[in-house]
Write an enzyme that holds these catalytic residues in place. Structure first.
Site, PDB file in Angstrom:
ATOM      1  N   LYS A 115       0.831  -1.210   0.000  1.00  0.00           N
ATOM      2  CA  LYS A 115       0.000   0.000   0.000  1.00  0.00           C
ATOM      3  C   LYS A 115       0.861   1.254   0.000  1.00  0.00           C
ATOM      4  CE  LYS A 115      -4.352  -1.820   1.650  1.00  0.00           C
ATOM      5  NZ  LYS A 115      -5.510  -1.737   2.526  1.00  0.00           N
ATOM      6  N   LYS A 197      -4.489 -10.731  -5.515  1.00  0.00           N
ATOM      7  CA  LYS A 197      -5.763 -10.945  -4.815  1.00  0.00           C
ATOM      8  C   LYS A 197      -6.829  -9.954  -5.312  1.00  0.00           C
ATOM      9  CE  LYS A 197      -6.092  -8.030  -0.758  1.00  0.00           C
ATOM     10  NZ  LYS A 197      -6.631  -7.867   0.550  1.00  0.00           N
ATOM     11  N   LYS A 200     -10.811  -4.300  -3.426  1.00  0.00           N
ATOM     12  CA  LYS A 200     -11.723  -3.208  -3.814  1.00  0.00           C
ATOM     13  C   LYS A 200     -10.966  -2.014  -4.376  1.00  0.00           C
ATOM     14  CE  LYS A 200     -12.223  -1.406   0.911  1.00  0.00           C
ATOM     15  NZ  LYS A 200     -11.305  -2.412   1.442  1.00  0.00           N
TER      16      LYS A 200
HETATM   17  N1  AQP Z   1      -9.312 -11.498  -2.157  1.00  0.00           N
HETATM   18  C1  AQP Z   1      -9.618 -11.932  -0.929  1.00  0.00           C
HETATM   19  N2  AQP Z   1      -9.813 -13.237  -0.690  1.00  0.00           N
HETATM   20  C2  AQP Z   1     -10.144 -13.678   0.547  1.00  0.00           C
HETATM   21  N3  AQP Z   1     -10.305 -12.861   1.625  1.00  0.00           N
HETATM   22  C3  AQP Z   1     -10.123 -11.533   1.432  1.00  0.00           C
HETATM   23  N4  AQP Z   1     -10.221 -10.465   2.258  1.00  0.00           N
HETATM   24  C4  AQP Z   1      -9.952  -9.340   1.567  1.00  0.00           C
HETATM   25  N5  AQP Z   1      -9.680  -9.633   0.280  1.00  0.00           N
HETATM   26  C5  AQP Z   1      -9.774 -11.002   0.161  1.00  0.00           C
HETATM   27  C6  AQP Z   1     -10.581 -10.552   3.674  1.00  0.00           C
HETATM   28  O1  AQP Z   1     -11.649  -9.647   3.905  1.00  0.00           O
HETATM   29  C7  AQP Z   1     -11.557  -9.172   5.257  1.00  0.00           C
HETATM   30  C8  AQP Z   1     -11.749  -7.694   5.305  1.00  0.00           C
HETATM   31  O2  AQP Z   1     -10.712  -7.049   4.664  1.00  0.00           O
HETATM   32  P1  AQP Z   1     -10.480  -5.486   4.915  1.00  0.00           P
HETATM   33  O3  AQP Z   1     -11.743  -4.764   5.027  1.00  0.00           O
HETATM   34  O4  AQP Z   1      -9.492  -5.321   6.001  1.00  0.00           O
HETATM   35  O5  AQP Z   1      -9.840  -5.061   3.589  1.00  0.00           O
HETATM   36  P2  AQP Z   1      -8.685  -5.692   2.781  1.00  0.00           P
HETATM   37  O6  AQP Z   1      -8.188  -7.008   3.258  1.00  0.00           O
HETATM   38  O7  AQP Z   1      -7.632  -4.639   2.632  1.00  0.00           O
HETATM   39  O8  AQP Z   1      -9.552  -5.925   1.484  1.00  0.00           O
HETATM   40  P3  AQP Z   1      -9.389  -5.220   0.132  1.00  0.00           P
HETATM   41  O9  AQP Z   1     -10.623  -5.450  -0.678  1.00  0.00           O
HETATM   42  O10 AQP Z   1      -8.103  -5.660  -0.487  1.00  0.00           O
HETATM   43  O11 AQP Z   1      -9.320  -3.699   0.495  1.00  0.00           O
HETATM   44  P4  AQP Z   1      -8.251  -2.635   0.018  1.00  0.00           P
HETATM   45  O12 AQP Z   1      -8.306  -2.698  -1.489  1.00  0.00           O
HETATM   46  O13 AQP Z   1      -8.729  -1.345   0.580  1.00  0.00           O
HETATM   47  O14 AQP Z   1      -6.929  -3.052   0.542  1.00  0.00           O
HETATM   48  C9  AQP Z   1     -10.221  -9.639   5.799  1.00  0.00           C
HETATM   49  O15 AQP Z   1     -10.440 -10.750   6.634  1.00  0.00           O
HETATM   50  C10 AQP Z   1      -9.463 -10.051   4.581  1.00  0.00           C
HETATM   51  O16 AQP Z   1      -8.536 -11.073   4.859  1.00  0.00           O
END
Ligand code: AQP
Length: 332
Positions: A115, A197, A200
């Site tokens: 990030k 992965k 969002k």
């Molecule tokens: N691709 C994924 N596969 C499985 N689990 C996932 N999680 C996120 N992406 C995947 C799980 O979702 C939960 C919440 O995640 P978060 O809100 O902390 O955000 P994140 O992991 O940072 O998800 P994003 O979509 O990738 O957000 P951005 O783009 O903002 O970084 C966690 O339990 C995570 O493991």
């Protein structure tokens, strides 16, 4: 809710762009495991501001997140649901844990490296200390189990290290939590780039399936999903695109990968894509309908958040008070 149950804690950032990855990696498992645990689930709005948020949207998205949890089947008899910012103990314990975490260990976090490399010149300090706040989220509740996707495993290890470090200095302040990473669905991949992965903020428009996508959109995204050369549906290392579609199907239907692969014997990639789209649409349609039903009564959602925060704060305060006392802060 009985206090004899073990404790499960997890959070997701409040957004109206929750992905299929968030759902299969986290939310679906919250629902599956909730009966066996005393659960604390929250919209992590303090985490969300590590990237710039539109204030009005953030507040709306917190209600949207809560509506989505309820629509997915979170049961208020088992779970306390709240917004992280409403329980002040999260930020307070995070400060203390900051003083017991090391620059070196935080600098090794791959999520920070990813990030921060995208943040340009101005990297918020909060992006660096994000895992410390996550450790506070978990340790406040004397948590046994944290259901997360595979991307959060490293943060869980840091949480355990900090808990053990403080327990060694001050005696048993914190339960040392275990991660729960599902066997299938722990890492849903980007449909356009199946080596990365699904996310969002990073995935392209066609790469991520959002929980609010209508069936036509879902079909379009799966039809255009990047697969691999070859034609046979197998679960092989050199076929990450095909593996991802099989993982998605397996995580939703509960069917084993072997069983799914057998069922595609002699069929083309196109079959797998279209059937995966249908399975995903069928799973999401009722979720979308129920989310809208819950969103129709914002007053009720706010009441649930207020009650949840009050219950969570009582639990969290017991831990914070013990920590403050152990450190040597004057009693209050
Ligand atoms: N691709 C994924 N596969 C499985 N689990 C996932 N999680 C996120 N992406 C995947 C799980 O979702 C939960 C919440 O995640 P978060 O809100 O902390 O955000 P994140 O992991 O940072 O998800 P994003 O979509 O990738 O957000 P951005 O783009 O903002 O970084 C966690 O339990 C995570 O493991």
């Amino acid at each position: 809710m009985t206090s004899a149950k073990k404790i499960m804690v997890s959070g997701i950032q409040p957004t109206n762009k929750l992905t299929l990855g968030n759902y299969l990696g986290a939310l679906k498992n919250w629902v599956r495991l909730q009966n066996e645990y005393e659960c604390y689930f929250f919209a992590v709005d303090l985490h969300a501001i590590t990237s710039r948020q539109e204030p009005k949207e953030l507040a709306d998205n917190t209600l949207f997140a809560l509506a989505t949890y309820l629509a997915a089947g979170i049961n208020l008899d088992h779970a306390t649901i709240f917004a992280q910012s409403h329980v002040r103990q999260h930020a307070e314990l995070a400060w203390v844990l900051n003083c017991f975490s090391y620059m070196g260990e935080l600098g090794r976090m791959t999520q920070f490296k990813d990030k921060s490399s995208r943040a340009g010149e101005t990297i918020p300090v909060g992006l660096f200390t994000y895992p410390v706040l996550m450790a506070a989220d978990i340790l406040l509740y004397q948590t046994d189990l944290v259901p997360v996707g595979a991307d959060q495993k490293q943060h869980l290890e840091l949480t355990r290290d900090v808990a053990i470090r403080m327990n060694n200095i001050y005696g048993p302040l914190f339960k040392v939590p275990e991660p729960y990473i599902p066997k299938v669905g722990a890492r849903i991949m980007d449909l356009q780039d199946p080596e990365s992965k699904m996310s969002k903020s990073v995935s392209s428009e066609l790469g991520a399936v959002f929980l609010s996508d209508p069936p036509k959109e879902i079909e379009k995204k799966f039809k255009r999903a990047v697969t691999d050369s070859g034609a046979e549906v197998t679960y092989a290392p050199e076929k990450p695109g095909i593996r991802n579609l099989l993982d998605i199907q397996s995580a939703i239907t509960g069917r084993s990968i072997d069983d799914l692969v057998k069922s595609y014997s002699g069929k083309m990639y196109g079959h797998l894509k279209v059937e995966t789209a249908t399975i995903v649409s069928d799973e999401l349609r009722p979720l979308q309908e129920r989310t809208q039903q819950y969103l129709a009564d914002k007053g009720e959602l706010q009441r649930i958040l207020r009650e949840g925060a009050a219950r969570a704060a009582t639990k969290a305060e017991a831990t914070l008070k013990a920590v403050y006392g152990a450190i040597g802060f004057a009693p209050y």
